[in-house]
Structure formats: C-alpha cells, structure tokens
Write an enzyme that holds these catalytic residues in place. Structure first.
Site, PDB file in Angstrom:
ATOM      1  N   GLY A 152      43.756  30.617 -37.915  1.00 19.70           N
ATOM      2  CA  GLY A 152      44.422  29.329 -38.125  1.00 19.70           C
ATOM      3  C   GLY A 152      43.477  28.142 -38.059  1.00 19.70           C
ATOM      4  O   GLY A 152      42.388  28.210 -37.489  1.00 19.70           O
ATOM      5  N   LYS A 161      59.336  24.944 -31.417  1.00 18.91           N
ATOM      6  CA  LYS A 161      58.183  24.479 -30.645  1.00 18.91           C
ATOM      7  C   LYS A 161      58.610  24.029 -29.237  1.00 18.91           C
ATOM      8  O   LYS A 161      57.932  24.308 -28.242  1.00 18.91           O
ATOM      9  CB  LYS A 161      57.486  23.319 -31.373  1.00 18.91           C
ATOM     10  CG  LYS A 161      56.580  23.752 -32.506  1.00 18.91           C
ATOM     11  CD  LYS A 161      55.390  24.513 -31.963  1.00 18.91           C
ATOM     12  CE  LYS A 161      54.365  24.859 -33.009  1.00 18.91           C
ATOM     13  NZ  LYS A 161      53.284  25.711 -32.471  1.00 18.91           N
TER      14      LYS A 161
END
Length: 342
Positions: A16, A164
C-alpha cells in the site's frame, strides 16, 4: 565495527501507498522489517517501489503471506517482532454494497492483528486509522476537529467512515482489555510522490482533475498531508513514550477546496494542466448525481460540513513538522506526469 541491528517491525499490507513509505523510512533508519502481502507475487513490485525511494539493499526486509480476512500466518507474522505498524485495510476485489460487511471485515481484520501482537508480546502497536473516524456525521460542528472527536455513527455517513471508526474503536477496546500499548494515526487526504502504481484515493482525485475528467468541481474542502510526513508520524508514535495510548491526526492544518487544488495545478504545470477545470457544481446537483454515481456518494455526505482538522497535538507532543499542503499536492501531480499515469 558492525553496528547492532535495530528491532524487527511488522508492517501490515506492504504494497500500500502509506505502508511503502513507512517501510522506506524504517529501512533507512536501520530497522529490520517484516511485511505482510495478500499475494506473494507482489514482492518484486514492492521492491521496485522501495528502489524508486532510494533503497539499495533488501537484506533487512522479509515478506510473509497474510490476509486480514483469515487467520492464517498472523501468529507467525508477529513472532519476534518489537513493534507492529498496522496499515492494511481489507480490500475485497469489489467494494461490497452491504456496508455491514465492510465494517465486519475491517473490525475482524484489526482484531486478528491485535491478537497476534498480544500473543507475540510486542512492545507497541501503531494503527493507521483515518480522519474519517473523527469528522464524519457532524453536519453542525463549527470548531476545528481534534483527536477528542469521534465520527457520529448515528449520522448519515458512508460505510468506509463507519468501518474505519469501528475498527479503531475495536483496537482501543482490545488494547485496554489486554493492557497493550496502542497509538493511532489518523491521516486526512494523503498526497505526495508516487513510487509505483499503488497510490491513494486522494492521489486519484488529482489525477482525475489533471486528466480533465472532473469538468465541474464539488464545492468542498479537505485537509491534506504528504505521505512522507504520515510515515514520519508513524515512527514517532512507535518510538516516543508519550505517544502510548494516544490518537494523532495527520494533517498540515490547511483546509483546501477542490477549486484551490485545481488552481495550484494550473499555476504550476502549464500545458500539462490544460484540461484542468476550476468550475464548481452546485451542491444540489452533486446530491442528485450521487444517486446514480457510486464515486460521488462518499464525498456527497460531506457537502456543507466543516472538515478542518488540527495538527497541534502531533506537533506539540511529538515534535512533528509536516511540509505545506501545496508541496504534497504538487508532488502528487509531478510524479503522475513523470510516471505517465495521465
């Protein structure tokens, strides 16, 4: 004289955009790094991005296959590790329409990492959360957001922000129950130089504007931060004793509209920015289009809302000094052009 090798750090989700920059900084500071990949075929791609960032030796880097969506190898990944930096988010091939499924994947994945860290008796976990765990669902919040704020899960929010928020809350609950050291980093829109084909959603917006695929801009602003500074903040949170048990917003503290971003690009990239539009679209039209266009649904939830975040805690407590927002935005555009991504 041979210098003593530094501690081993586990970084989850090594391919990532944020993770690559964290690995880069760790290796440059002499740490040994173990990183997880869902598919081991991406090892060369990761090495290529690290090489682009200046790494010449991979002696201190190792890979292990692990997926947040199953238990395999997480115990092995954490064995012998001093610190865990948990960056990975579960990314199914297609984003599930069921928001509850996205939340479950994020929470379950986080708990897998926390359990492995507990079993391995690591010194501290640093988790990459997001500003989406702070500022969503607050239509009437005139004050600048700080780490004391949490997203309003009862508000009209997107599944991403819910996932999240709940994943971070699950990590804090687990850490408290098991007396573990945890710090969380909450980046705003992440900009900065791109080292390969893996980049952030915020980078993608700059690319879309540069390509002229955003003929009308939404009338809203967001804070941004350079990925190199996000990586630096993770390392400060990992090593500084005062960071244990704390959340840190990663932002330059500047709230910049899409129109201002477009103007930066026009001013700095000449012919490369010929397709950049600075025209804005009325809010009611964004809301209408969001019914039919999935990409607009998440940003549409922030229309008319303050999104400005404070960086005073990270600066005062950890001595963090982010570069200006403009620098990160221009670095994004420059590397997009250099890598022929337009």
């Amino acid at each position: 004289m041979k210098t003593e090798t530094k501690e081993l750090v586990l970084v989850t989700g090594g391919s990532g955009y944020i993770a690559i920059n964290i690995i880069l900084k760790l290796l440059k500071q002499g740490y040994r790094v173990r990183t997880t990949l869902r598919t081991m075929s991406r090892q060369d791609e990761v090495k290529s991005m690290l090489s682009a960032g200046g790494i010449v030796s991979f002696d201190n880097l190792e890979f292990i296959q692990a997926d947040l969506m199953n238990d395999d190898n997480w115990h092995e990944a954490a064995v012998g590790v001093t610190y865990v930096i948990h960056v990975a988010s579960p990314t199914p091939a297609t984003r599930p329409d069921d928001g509850d499924e996205m939340v479950k994947m994020a929470v379950d994945g986080t708990l897998r990492v926390m359990k492995a860290a507990k079993e391995a008796k690591v010194k501290r976990v640093v988790m990459t959360s997001a500003s989406g765990a702070v500022l969503a669902g607050h239509k009437h919040h005139p004050d600048i957001f700080t780490e004391d704020d949490w997203t309003n899960l009862d508000g009209k929010i997107d599944a991403y922000q819910r996932s999240k928020t709940m994943a971070e809350q699950a990590a804090w609950a687990f850490a408290k129950e098991n007396k573990m050291e945890l710090s969380t980093i909450l980046p705003v829109a992440v900009m900065g130089p791109i080292l390969g084909k893996d980049f952030s959603h915020s980078n993608q917006i700059i690319r879309t504007i540069l390509m002229g695929k955003m003929p009308f801009l939404m009338k809203m602003g967001f804070d941004s931060v350079d990925v190199r500074d996000v990586a630096e903040l993770h390392l400060l949170a990992m090593t500084k004793q005062v960071a244990a048990g704390e959340r840190f917003l990663a932002t330059t503290g500047e709230n910049i509209t899409y129109k201002e971003e477009a103007k930066f690009l026009r001013q700095n990239f000449g012919d490369e920015a010929n397709n950049v539009s600075t025209r804005e679209m009325p809010d009611f039209l964004v809301k209408l289009l969001a019914v039919f266009m999935k990409d607009l649904r998440m940003p549409a939830t922030f229309l008319g809302q303050n999104t400005a975040c404070s960086n005073l805690k990270a600066k005062n407590m950890l001595g963090w000094q982010p570069r200006p927002a403009r620098e990160g935005i221009l670095a994004t555009a420059r590397s997009m052009i250099e890598l022929n991504l337009l």
